[in-house]
Design a protein around this motif. Structure first.
Motif, PDB file in Angstrom:
ATOM      1  N   PRO A  57       0.825  -1.209   0.000  1.00 40.12           N
ATOM      2  CA  PRO A  57       0.000   0.000   0.000  1.00 40.12           C
ATOM      3  C   PRO A  57       0.865   1.268   0.000  1.00 40.12           C
ATOM      4  O   PRO A  57       1.938   1.301   0.587  1.00 40.12           O
ATOM      5  N   VAL A  58       0.371   2.290  -0.688  1.00 42.88           N
ATOM      6  CA  VAL A  58       1.066   3.569  -0.756  1.00 42.88           C
ATOM      7  C   VAL A  58       0.377   4.533   0.203  1.00 42.88           C
ATOM      8  O   VAL A  58      -0.804   4.814   0.053  1.00 42.88           O
ATOM      9  N   THR A  59       1.122   4.997   1.180  1.00 40.83           N
ATOM     10  CA  THR A  59       0.598   6.012   2.090  1.00 40.83           C
ATOM     11  C   THR A  59       1.273   7.337   1.770  1.00 40.83           C
ATOM     12  O   THR A  59       2.285   7.374   1.060  1.00 40.83           O
ATOM     13  N   ALA A  60       0.724   8.403   2.290  1.00 47.28           N
ATOM     14  CA  ALA A  60       1.312   9.722   2.065  1.00 47.28           C
ATOM     15  C   ALA A  60       2.729   9.763   2.638  1.00 47.28           C
ATOM     16  O   ALA A  60       3.640  10.340   2.031  1.00 47.28           O
ATOM     17  N   LYS A  61       2.930   9.133   3.772  1.00 51.32           N
ATOM     18  CA  LYS A  61       4.245   9.110   4.422  1.00 51.32           C
ATOM     19  C   LYS A  61       5.271   8.380   3.542  1.00 51.32           C
ATOM     20  O   LYS A  61       6.400   8.835   3.370  1.00 51.32           O
ATOM     21  N   LYS A  62       4.876   7.255   2.971  1.00 49.79           N
ATOM     22  CA  LYS A  62       5.777   6.504   2.095  1.00 49.79           C
ATOM     23  C   LYS A  62       6.089   7.289   0.822  1.00 49.79           C
ATOM     24  O   LYS A  62       7.236   7.336   0.387  1.00 49.79           O
ATOM     25  N   ALA A  63       5.062   7.881   0.227  1.00 45.41           N
ATOM     26  CA  ALA A  63       5.267   8.657  -0.996  1.00 45.41           C
ATOM     27  C   ALA A  63       6.188   9.839  -0.731  1.00 45.41           C
ATOM     28  O   ALA A  63       7.080  10.133  -1.538  1.00 45.41           O
ATOM     29  N   LEU A  64       6.012  10.499   0.394  1.00 45.68           N
ATOM     30  CA  LEU A  64       6.876  11.627   0.743  1.00 45.68           C
ATOM     31  C   LEU A  64       8.308  11.157   0.979  1.00 45.68           C
ATOM     32  O   LEU A  64       9.259  11.803   0.545  1.00 45.68           O
ATOM     33  N   GLY A  65       8.476  10.033   1.619  1.00 49.05           N
ATOM     34  CA  GLY A  65       9.811   9.480   1.846  1.00 49.05           C
ATOM     35  C   GLY A  65      10.513   9.124   0.546  1.00 49.05           C
ATOM     36  O   GLY A  65      11.708   9.394   0.380  1.00 49.05           O
ATOM     37  N   ILE A  66       9.787   8.534  -0.387  1.00 43.41           N
ATOM     38  CA  ILE A  66      10.368   8.200  -1.691  1.00 43.41           C
ATOM     39  C   ILE A  66      10.758   9.472  -2.429  1.00 43.41           C
ATOM     40  O   ILE A  66      11.847   9.556  -3.017  1.00 43.41           O
ATOM     41  N   ALA A  67       9.898  10.471  -2.398  1.00 42.54           N
ATOM     42  CA  ALA A  67      10.200  11.738  -3.070  1.00 42.54           C
ATOM     43  C   ALA A  67      11.416  12.413  -2.452  1.00 42.54           C
ATOM     44  O   ALA A  67      12.288  12.929  -3.163  1.00 42.54           O
ATOM     45  N   PHE A  68      11.497  12.426  -1.122  1.00 37.97           N
ATOM     46  CA  PHE A  68      12.662  13.020  -0.452  1.00 37.97           C
ATOM     47  C   PHE A  68      13.941  12.254  -0.782  1.00 37.97           C
ATOM     48  O   PHE A  68      15.001  12.837  -0.962  1.00 37.97           O
ATOM     49  N   GLY A  69      13.843  10.934  -0.857  1.00 35.20           N
ATOM     50  CA  GLY A  69      15.012  10.127  -1.205  1.00 35.20           C
ATOM     51  C   GLY A  69      15.512  10.443  -2.601  1.00 35.20           C
ATOM     52  O   GLY A  69      16.714  10.613  -2.826  1.00 35.20           O
TER      53      GLY A  69
END
Length: 78
Positions: A57-69
């Protein structure tokens, strides 16, 4: 040896071997200050593969972490 987890493990091992060979080849041809951050994108790539292939599942927290990475790698490599 024919179960799905074993297949994933074998595929991961083959991909890892290819990645290590590619990493050392890149180190021999390019500057370390660019090669290492780009190789660090495996964290972003692994997260995206987990979402696409394994259906995580994609959560906002995961998506933000991927974008920051991804942004961090771009900032370090430039």
């Amino acid at each position: 040896m024919t179960s799905r987890p074993v297949g994933f493990a074998l595929a991961a091992g083959i991909c890892l071997a290819g990645a290590v060979v590619g990493y050392f080849r890149a180190l021999s041809t390019g500057p370390v200050s660019i090669v290492v951050p780009i190789f660090g994108m495996f964290l972003v790539g692994g997260a995206l593969l987990g979402i696409v292939v394994l259906g995580e599942p994609v959560t906002a927290k995961k998506a933000l972490g991927i974008a920051f990475g991804a942004a961090a790698v771009v900032l370090i490599a430039t």
